[in-house]
Design a protein around this motif. Structure first.
Motif, PDB file in Angstrom:
ATOM      1  N   VAL A 342       0.835  -1.193   0.000  1.00 45.50           N
ATOM      2  CA  VAL A 342       0.000   0.000   0.000  1.00 45.50           C
ATOM      3  C   VAL A 342       0.874   1.248   0.000  1.00 45.50           C
ATOM      4  N   VAL A 343       0.340   2.322  -0.590  1.00 49.68           N
ATOM      5  CA  VAL A 343       1.054   3.592  -0.694  1.00 49.68           C
ATOM      6  C   VAL A 343       0.196   4.685  -0.076  1.00 49.68           C
ATOM      7  N   ALA A 344       0.727   5.343   0.940  1.00 50.98           N
ATOM      8  CA  ALA A 344       0.020   6.445   1.588  1.00 50.98           C
ATOM      9  C   ALA A 344       0.362   7.758   0.901  1.00 50.98           C
ATOM     10  N   SER A 345      -0.519   8.725   1.053  1.00 56.74           N
ATOM     11  CA  SER A 345      -0.330  10.106   0.579  1.00 56.74           C
ATOM     12  C   SER A 345      -0.136  10.199  -0.929  1.00 56.74           C
ATOM     13  N   ALA A 346      -0.615   9.223  -1.672  1.00 50.31           N
ATOM     14  CA  ALA A 346      -0.602   9.340  -3.132  1.00 50.31           C
ATOM     15  C   ALA A 346      -1.761  10.226  -3.569  1.00 50.31           C
ATOM     16  N   ARG A 347      -1.546  11.006  -4.595  1.00 48.73           N
ATOM     17  CA  ARG A 347      -2.623  11.811  -5.155  1.00 48.73           C
ATOM     18  C   ARG A 347      -3.460  10.949  -6.096  1.00 48.73           C
ATOM     19  N   VAL A 348      -4.757  10.966  -5.881  1.00 47.59           N
ATOM     20  CA  VAL A 348      -5.682  10.207  -6.726  1.00 47.59           C
ATOM     21  C   VAL A 348      -6.569  11.203  -7.456  1.00 47.59           C
ATOM     22  N   ARG A 349      -6.621  11.102  -8.776  1.00 47.32           N
ATOM     23  CA  ARG A 349      -7.442  11.995  -9.574  1.00 47.32           C
ATOM     24  C   ARG A 349      -8.489  11.187 -10.342  1.00 47.32           C
ATOM     25  N   VAL A 350      -9.729  11.670 -10.272  1.00 43.32           N
ATOM     26  CA  VAL A 350     -10.842  11.038 -10.971  1.00 43.32           C
ATOM     27  C   VAL A 350     -11.486  12.089 -11.856  1.00 43.32           C
ATOM     28  N   GLY A 351     -11.510  11.823 -13.152  1.00 43.16           N
ATOM     29  CA  GLY A 351     -12.068  12.776 -14.099  1.00 43.16           C
ATOM     30  C   GLY A 351     -12.987  12.099 -15.087  1.00 43.16           C
ATOM     31  N   ILE A 352     -13.546  12.892 -15.970  1.00 43.47           N
ATOM     32  CA  ILE A 352     -14.492  12.398 -16.963  1.00 43.47           C
ATOM     33  C   ILE A 352     -13.731  11.809 -18.140  1.00 43.47           C
TER      34      ILE A 352
END
Length: 935
Positions: A342-352
């Protein structure tokens, strides 16, 4: 010496494509900087904290999308730095702002040092402001190993704002804000004036508001000189309504903003302009100006909702505006590394998925200590997710929330490619604090348009060099990149990225970038008799710098050593150009650039047979407006072909005179808010009437309709209205979630109305109908776009051994017989109903037109000489574009197979040199018989 060159575009539809992208994306630029107080402090204890807009280093390629960012989680990292002034002396007391969410502000100590604690691993942008100057923005990728950030102060700009009422009287005690690279607030004095200094150079939205008046906005480019902005406030009417959920229940603590539907330059900022719904779901705005609007609400437990289109008169109160929030979806998942940890503090982006030019940017959250993430309140539609860690990124993962929540999304950080190296000066000394960025090389084999699209979601990697000059760019997919380096103090202005960059493959570990000292260019602009020219701009590539010197002198600094073509533009003289070689550490002298008054255009504006004072007259190669005005109010003058558009105001007798036009075609339009607008006129050089024009204003017409794709309304699609009689007059709006669009004000004329689908880098498609808009009438026109299933691959072959670097390819329904680019623009505008598409590609690459229906088409291409490409392309097209030859060839697209091919022989015109204004000559011819596609 090689020419530092750039791509040039020049068809009217290209202008609106670039302009719409520029404004829709540009108005969401970062401004999360210093706040003197929490703007939501008085909104009530139940107010929902807004999602922030990420403060991001401007990308010279325009690649990054604005990102709606949830507040940062608490972290354990510290970012340290130092502010330095002249002679690298420490500067104490400087205001330093960190682009966190929410932003963090501190002041530098006496030794110039500053620090921010409680941060997570991610890029942060930093700016500084002090009486001695400004610094940044620079972007530092914070990790456990990040070294202190050094901020070098440079000269600052000054912005003087004057706020007036509709009668042009000063408005005192108006709230005035700069929103952009930095953010500052002020209050107008008794003269309606507010001054901001120091200001970081860059693009800003200047906003003013006062009780009883609607907010007024003006996009402004700030350089290192004084910029004066006048904001005219208009009266507004109260608007109230209610936010409800899909079951009709009231929704409290939703954030509601206004969104211009016809004039899309007026968009409310969710953080700065929103009102919050009460317990019963009600909301109210004290004053909204006349025009067509949508009202948008957000709440973390629901998907965003938008009202129906509302048309206001600016005085009458409007009640019962309903905003229904549809059911949202929640996306849950986990971020892991390539081995499954597992990786903490990763940026996750959800777009169209397949996002177009307008609409909502991607959402961003962070993974927690268990690597888990939750994104709430997203739309129920096909989405895409990516993750970005310290040393790696994930591939994009499709997430379809159409049916509701999606769980167990795994984002694996297995895109681990890197490019590492060192930046040194010409003597081999390592350089610290240099901004290094990498961009996929569009010319390299294997670089796909889809890959470029994914980078717009992920963002382009950036890094500051450490004390040893070293950098490592991470999370790179396999491929070829152009790596560019610039001294950080000029990164914000984009001028340090003027070179070609250094090509590097993923996995490179020892890339050596030699960064010579930046140079400058100075000069003077004057008429032949030595008299000064007044304010003007100097453009270098895509960047322009306003100059307000009284003697016409200018200095443009922060330039990489190279050969440049300078473009000089201003009111009262024809555009001028100068070639100059810039050497590192030196000031190149362009000498005195003598400008000519050029063509003069003049006449009288009348309405009902009477002269019209104070009418605005627009004239230029391209009139680019929105649904309410002939000025789309774009920062920096807008897209390339609209930047030379001039405007003036008629005198008491209705007369006007404008000078400074070259020999290219000019479109002219006049309007007055209460009387109407004239139909566009197209003037060709030598027209005997161009100094004795009679321009007649007629009452505005209006146009509205609904756009569907299949049976569903099409959201966030640009709709254009292009004059069929003067194709240089072009207006645009965007559809709402219900597919509706509206032009509040159009001149009585016949228009080609088009739904524009796609983005400029991946090709544009147009689905069109023709309609007459009568004076004083509000007419309806529904549009439909239904993509076909056939792909046509076009290979361009230079005719007679010609050589070119770039070309614009078009495909259009029916027959096009154009011989020149002027004729092509006119025929496309008069085409009426049908479909068309545009691609702009480096010559030699195959051009692909997708989603075609079977039928008869014409494929056309306009090529630029091989001597033209990159930065001087637009200048060349502006001067010679009308008569550039066009090569056209009819083609029949069959129902099968799904992929078909053809070859087009393209005429390459000879290069026309010289720096004067005017249009060149050239000829072309269409091909002969109907072409049978190879299968």
């Amino acid at each position: 010496m090689k020419r530092a060159t750039a791509v040039g575009l020049g068809i009217g539809t290209v202008v609106v494509a670039l302009g719409a992208w520029y404004l829709m994306r540009g108005r969401e630029t970062a401004h999360d900087n210093e706040q003197k107080s929490d703007p939501w402090a008085n909104q009530g204890s139940g107010a929902t904290k807004p999602r922030r807009t990420d403060l991001a280093q401007p990308n010279p390629m325009g690649g990054d999308l604005p990102v709606l960012v949830d507040d940062d989680p608490a972290g354990s990292l510290r970012l340290e730095g130092q502010v330095l002034g002249d002679g690298d002396k420490p500067v104490g007391g400087a205001v330093v702002v960190l682009g966190a969410n929410p932003p963090k502000t501190t002041k530098s100590e006496d030794d110039g040092s500053f620090a921010f604690d409680g941060l997570v691993e991610r890029p942060y942008t930093v700016i500084a402001r002090a009486p001695a100057g400004v610094a940044g923005p620079v972007t530092a990728r914070l990790t456990k190993k990040t070294e202190p950030v050094i901020l070098h102060l440079r000269p600052a700009g000054t912005v003087e704002v004057t706020v007036v009422d509709p009668s042009e009287k000063p408005v005192a005690n108006a709230r005035v804000e700069l929103r952009g690279t930095d953010m500052q607030q002020g209050t107008s004095d008794a003269k309606g004036a507010a001054t901001f200094q120091p200001v970081i150079p860059g693009y800003y939205d200047v906003m003013a508001s006062a009780p009883g008046y609607a907010q007024s906005h003006a996009p402004t480019r700030v350089g290192e000189d004084k910029v004066q902005v006048t904001l005219a406030l208009s009266r507004g009417g109260k608007v109230s309504g209610k936010v409800i959920d899909d079951q009709g229940a009231p929704v409290a603590n939703a954030r509601v903003v206004y969104s211009g539907a016809s004039d899309w330059s007026t968009q409310g900022d969710e953080r700065l302009d929103a009102v919050v719904s009460a317990k019963d779901g009600t909301f109210a705005f004290d004053a909204i100006a006349a025009g067509s609007w949508r009202f948008v609400a957000r709440h973390p437990d629901h998907a965003p909702g938008t009202s129906a289109l509302v048309t206001l008169d600016g005085a009458t109160a409007r009640e019962n505006v309903e905003i229904r929030l549809p059911p949202g979806a929640t996306v849950r998942g986990k971020v892991v590394d390539a081995t499954g940890n597992v990786v903490a503090s990763a940026r996750v982006r959800v777009g169209i998925q397949n996002a177009g030019m307008v609409g909502e940017g991607p959402r961003q959250v962070y993974s927690d200590d268990r690597g888990e993430f939750i994104v709430r309140g997203v739309q129920r539609r096909p989405l895409v997710a990516i993750a970005i860690g310290e040393d790696a990124a994930s591939d994009s993962v499709n997430v379809d929330t159409t049916g509701g929540d999606v769980n167990d999304v795994i984002l694996k950080l297995d895109v681990t490619g890197t490019i590492a190296g060192i930046v040194v000066d010409e003597g081999g000394t390592p350089l610290e604090g240099v901004q290094v960025s990498a961009f996929p090389d569009p010319r390299a084999a294997g670089t796909s348009k889809d890959g470029m699209s994914q980078w717009r979601l992920r963002g382009f990697p950036q890094e500051l060099t450490d004390a040893g000059g070293h950098f490592t760019l991470t999370g790179l997919a396999k491929g070829t990149y152009r790596v560019r380096a610039t001294r950080s103090q000029h990164a914000a202005r984009g001028r340090g990225f003027t070179g070609e960059g250094t090509a590097a493959e993923t996995g490179t570990k020892d890339l050596r970038i030699v960064l010579p000292p930046e140079g400058s260019v100075k000069g003077k602009v004057a008429f032949a008799d030595g008299s000064a020219v007044g304010p003007f701009t100097v453009s270098v590539g895509f960047m322009s710098q306003p100059i307000a010197s009284t003697d016409g002198s200018f200095l443009v600094d922060g330039l990489s050593p190279d050969h440049y073509s300078l473009s000089i533009r201003g009111n009262g003289f024809a555009p001028a150009h100068a070639e100059v070689d810039v050497k590192g550490g030196q000031v190149a002298d362009a000498g005195t650039i003598t400008v000519e008054k050029g063509r003069t255009i003049g006449g009288r504006v009348i309405a009902n047979g009477n002269p019209v004072p104070n009418a605005t007259v627009y004239a230029g190669r391209q009139i680019f407006g929105n649904g309410s005005t002939s000025d789309a109010k774009l920062p920096g003058g807008g897209p390339p072909m609209a930047q030379n558009t001039r405007h003036t105001t008629t005198g008491e007798d209705g007369t006007f005179t404008m000078s400074g036009f070259g020999l290219g075609d000019v479109t002219i339009v006049a309007e007055e808010p209460n009387l109407g607008r004239s139909a566009g006129q197209r003037l060709i050089a030598g027209d005997p009437n161009e100094n004795n024009l009679t321009i007649t204003l007629l009452p505005f017409g209006a146009l509205h309709g609904t756009l569907h794709s299949g049976t569903k309304p099409a959201d966030s699609i640009i709709v254009t209205a292009q004059s069929s009689t003067a194709n240089g007059a072009l207006y645009s709006v965007a559809t709402g979630p219900d597919g509706t669009y509206r032009f509040d004000r159009l001149a009585p004329d016949t228009y080609k109305v088009s739904a524009m689908v796609g983005v400029p880098m991946r090709g544009m498609k147009f689905y069109s109908k023709s309609l007459a808009v009568p004076s004083g009438q509000d007419v309806a026109l529904d549009l439909q776009y239904d993509p076909g299933a056939v792909t046509l691959n076009v290979t361009g072959v230079p005719a007679k051994g010609g050589k070119t670097s770039f070309a614009i390819f078009f495909i259009a329904s029916g027959s096009i017989t154009a011989k020149t680019n002027r004729e092509l623009g006119q025929q496309l505008a008069a085409q009426g109903q049908g479909t068309s598409a545009m691609n702009f590609v480096p010559f030699g690459k195959q051009t692909q037109f997708t989603e075609l229906d079977p039928g008869a088409y014409t494929v056309c291409a306009t090529a630029l000489p091989s001597e033209v490409g990159m930065r001087d392309g637009m200048e060349y097209f502006d001067k010679y574009g009308d008569t550039l030859p066009v090569s056209c060839k009819p083609v029949t697209v069959a129902a099968t197979p799904q992929e078909q091919t053809m070859t087009l022989e393209v005429i390459v015109p000879p290069y026309q040199g010289g720096t004067g204004s005017g249009s060149g000559s050239g000829s072309g011819s269409g091909s002969g018989s109907q072409t049978k596609l190879s299968q």
